[in-house]
Write an enzyme that holds these catalytic residues in place. Structure first.
Site, PDB file in Angstrom:
ATOM      1  N   HIS A  91      39.174 -36.650  31.342  1.00  0.00           N
ATOM      2  CA  HIS A  91      39.115 -36.883  29.895  1.00  0.00           C
ATOM      3  C   HIS A  91      39.084 -38.382  29.647  1.00  0.00           C
ATOM      4  O   HIS A  91      39.897 -39.123  30.194  1.00  0.00           O
ATOM      5  CB  HIS A  91      40.333 -36.278  29.187  1.00  0.00           C
ATOM      6  CG  HIS A  91      40.306 -36.534  27.714  1.00  0.00           C
ATOM      7  ND1 HIS A  91      39.602 -35.736  26.831  1.00  0.00           N
ATOM      8  CD2 HIS A  91      40.840 -37.531  26.968  1.00  0.00           C
ATOM      9  CE1 HIS A  91      39.722 -36.219  25.608  1.00  0.00           C
ATOM     10  NE2 HIS A  91      40.466 -37.315  25.664  1.00  0.00           N
ATOM     11  N   ASP A 170      46.270 -28.472  16.874  1.00  0.00           N
ATOM     12  CA  ASP A 170      45.659 -29.799  16.990  1.00  0.00           C
ATOM     13  C   ASP A 170      44.526 -29.996  15.996  1.00  0.00           C
ATOM     14  O   ASP A 170      44.355 -31.074  15.442  1.00  0.00           O
ATOM     15  CB  ASP A 170      45.155 -30.050  18.414  1.00  0.00           C
ATOM     16  CG  ASP A 170      44.545 -31.439  18.513  1.00  0.00           C
ATOM     17  OD1 ASP A 170      45.296 -32.410  18.290  1.00  0.00           O
ATOM     18  OD2 ASP A 170      43.337 -31.549  18.754  1.00  0.00           O
ATOM     19  N   ARG A 177      45.679 -36.299  10.363  1.00  0.00           N
ATOM     20  CA  ARG A 177      45.926 -37.679  10.805  1.00  0.00           C
ATOM     21  C   ARG A 177      44.758 -38.582  10.452  1.00  0.00           C
ATOM     22  O   ARG A 177      44.929 -39.745  10.093  1.00  0.00           O
ATOM     23  CB  ARG A 177      46.174 -37.702  12.320  1.00  0.00           C
ATOM     24  CG  ARG A 177      47.517 -37.097  12.709  1.00  0.00           C
ATOM     25  CD  ARG A 177      47.566 -36.803  14.197  1.00  0.00           C
ATOM     26  NE  ARG A 177      47.266 -37.960  14.991  1.00  0.00           N
ATOM     27  CZ  ARG A 177      46.633 -37.921  16.177  1.00  0.00           C
ATOM     28  NH1 ARG A 177      46.261 -36.771  16.702  1.00  0.00           N
ATOM     29  NH2 ARG A 177      46.388 -39.028  16.830  1.00  0.00           N
ATOM     30  N   SER A 192      47.914 -34.572  21.369  1.00  0.00           N
ATOM     31  CA  SER A 192      46.639 -33.999  20.929  1.00  0.00           C
ATOM     32  C   SER A 192      45.720 -33.791  22.138  1.00  0.00           C
ATOM     33  O   SER A 192      45.171 -32.706  22.355  1.00  0.00           O
ATOM     34  CB  SER A 192      46.001 -34.955  19.914  1.00  0.00           C
ATOM     35  OG  SER A 192      44.666 -34.638  19.692  1.00  0.00           O
ATOM     36  N   LYS A 196      45.207 -29.879  24.519  1.00  0.00           N
ATOM     37  CA  LYS A 196      43.898 -29.242  24.744  1.00  0.00           C
ATOM     38  C   LYS A 196      43.589 -29.163  26.235  1.00  0.00           C
ATOM     39  O   LYS A 196      43.078 -28.160  26.731  1.00  0.00           O
ATOM     40  CB  LYS A 196      42.803 -30.022  24.004  1.00  0.00           C
ATOM     41  CG  LYS A 196      42.865 -29.810  22.499  1.00  0.00           C
ATOM     42  CD  LYS A 196      41.869 -30.670  21.752  1.00  0.00           C
ATOM     43  CE  LYS A 196      42.285 -32.119  21.717  1.00  0.00           C
ATOM     44  NZ  LYS A 196      41.627 -32.966  20.757  1.00  0.00           N
TER      45      LYS A 196
END
Ligand code: URA
Length: 431
Positions: A91, A170, A177, A192, A196
């Site tokens: 990620h 999320d 946010r 967050s 995931k």
């Protein structure tokens, strides 16, 4: 909603006061808050006050672990245990020209480890992986769980849209946010991303935490803190997790924009491509393989064509034609060097905003993107340039966008007289 969930168990206002005044939230209150918010019992204005309180007061490691687990529990959790290969995912916290997922997923698959890349579309100045892949004629982002499992078993790599079912809290919290100035809270970013990724079910995870002008994290201290907290969350959930801190002060590679970045990724898979993209692809591949317990050599898979074969199979499995001509924008314009010298700055944020304004990105999530739009760079910081030489080529289908793209670049390009010491691309490793 959990069968034993009690909507009256706590008062959201009391919880907000607790955090506002700098105290820790007990586990049962954190779990209640996340579930009550996801189910619409805690109102948006209450959760935005809580997000702001967290931005100022933080969450300690134990609170954050409970918060993240509570977010995971609001959705489904995938399970890849039935696969015959180990899984490893990557990620990136997002950057300009960051196309690394495209060559990386097939490269790691070619080395025998499966890569389940559940990705998103871009918003703002950083491009989304799905937007890039959708520049390939015929390619489909949406897969059923069965299709995903089959492709992981047969090809070893999947890049597809993350379904709405993962970490449902999320989706709601991130949108909140985004409009309340609380995206930047490090514990909220960490939970967050990690909710995931943990829900996605990967066995190992490598985080590419970007630092610099084009990244979420502008300073090394903030990037280190985010990396440390995400690595701790991964480990607490039994996911082998490692983070690399990498430079995002200037764009990665020589392209920013969807089809332009696919072309560059294919060049890397063909054994060429810009040195920084190759370096980061190989560094992340080594980490992903090692985290999954493999000692395969990704450099060999790049050189012998097996990574390219895996790319073609991955694209075809999702309806795409890897041999098809990729779209080009209708119009181009060059940005030239104003003097002789050394390019001392090519700011990632400036190039990202220019590419976005040219049509490569979207301002609202329902906006379309132009497949061919973006920026091609002809020089990178440290290169010697001469007056009048093209530094960038702007690509768009909507030529009225050129002026706004040039405005975004003003101040982002500097030419000096001194040679420039190149900064390392991989700045640190946190495990
Ligand atoms: N990406 C995410 O998924 N969440 C954040 O909070 C920031 C970046």
């Amino acid at each position: 909603m959990a069968a034993d969930f009690n909507a009256q168990a706590f008062s959201a206002v009391e919880l907000i006061r607790t955090k506002r005044d700098g105290h820790r939230l007990p586990d049962e209150q954190v779990r209640w808050l996340i579930e009550a918010y996801t189910e619409g019992i805690v109102a948006d204005e209450q959760m935005s006050a809580m997000a702001m309180a967290i931005l100022f007061q933080g969450l300690d490691d134990a609170e954050l672990a409970t918060w993240t687990q509570a977010m995971i529990d609001t959705g489904v959790r995938l399970d890849f245990q039935a696969l015959s290969r180990a899984t490893s995912d990557k990620h990136s916290t997002g950057g300009v020209g960051d196309k690394i997922t495209l060559p990386l997923a097939p490269l790691v698959a070619a080395c025998g480890v499966a890569v389940p890349q559940l990705s998103g579309r871009g918003l703002g100045h950083t491009g989304g992986t799905l937007d890039k892949m959708e520049a390939i004629p015929g390619w489909q982002a949406t897969l059923s769980n069965d299709q995903m499992m089959r492709q992981l078993e047969e090809v070893g790599a999947v890049i597809c849209a993350a379904g709405d079912g993962l970490a449902r809290a999320d989706k709601k919290l991130y949108a909140l946010r985004d409009v309340t100035g609380t995206v930047e809270a490090i514990p909220l970013i960490a939970s967050s991303i990690m909710s995931k990724k943990i829900a996605e079910g990967t066995g190992a995870l490598v985080l590419d935490v970007k630092v610099g002008s084009g990244a979420f994290m502008k300073t090394l201290d903030d990037a280190r803190e985010l990396a440390r907290r995400m690595v701790a969350l991964g480990k607490a959930a039994d996911v082998t997790t490692v983070a690399l801190l990498t430079d995002m002060s200037t764009p990665l590679g020589l392209t920013a924009g969807n089809a332009l970045e696919v072309r560059e990724s294919v060049e890397v898979l063909a054994g060429g491509g810009p040195a920084d993209v190759v370096e980061l692809t190989l560094a992340l591949a080594r980490e992903m393989l090692q985290a999954a317990g493999s000692d395969a050599d990704p450099e060999k898979a790049l050189a012998d064509g097996s990574a390219m074969d895996a790319w073609k199979q991955m694209v075809r499995a999702q309806g795409g034609d890897p041999e098809a001509e990729l779209p080009w924008a209708k119009e181009t314009e060059d940005v030239v060097a104003e003097r002789d010298g050394v390019l001392t700055q090519l700011d990632a944020m400036a190039v990202g905003v220019a590419a976005w304004r040219l049509g490569a990105g979207r301002a609202r999530k329902e906006d379309p993107v132009q497949a061919g739009a973006g920026v091609v760079m002809h020089a990178k910081p440290g290169d010697r340039v001469t007056k009048g030489q093209p530094l960038l080529t702007l690509h768009t289908d909507t030529p009225e966008a050129f002026a706004r793209a040039r405005e975004a670049l003003a101040g982002g390009i500097e030419i000096g007289d001194e040679t420039l010491e190149r900064q390392p691309l991989v700045i640190d490793r946190i495990s």
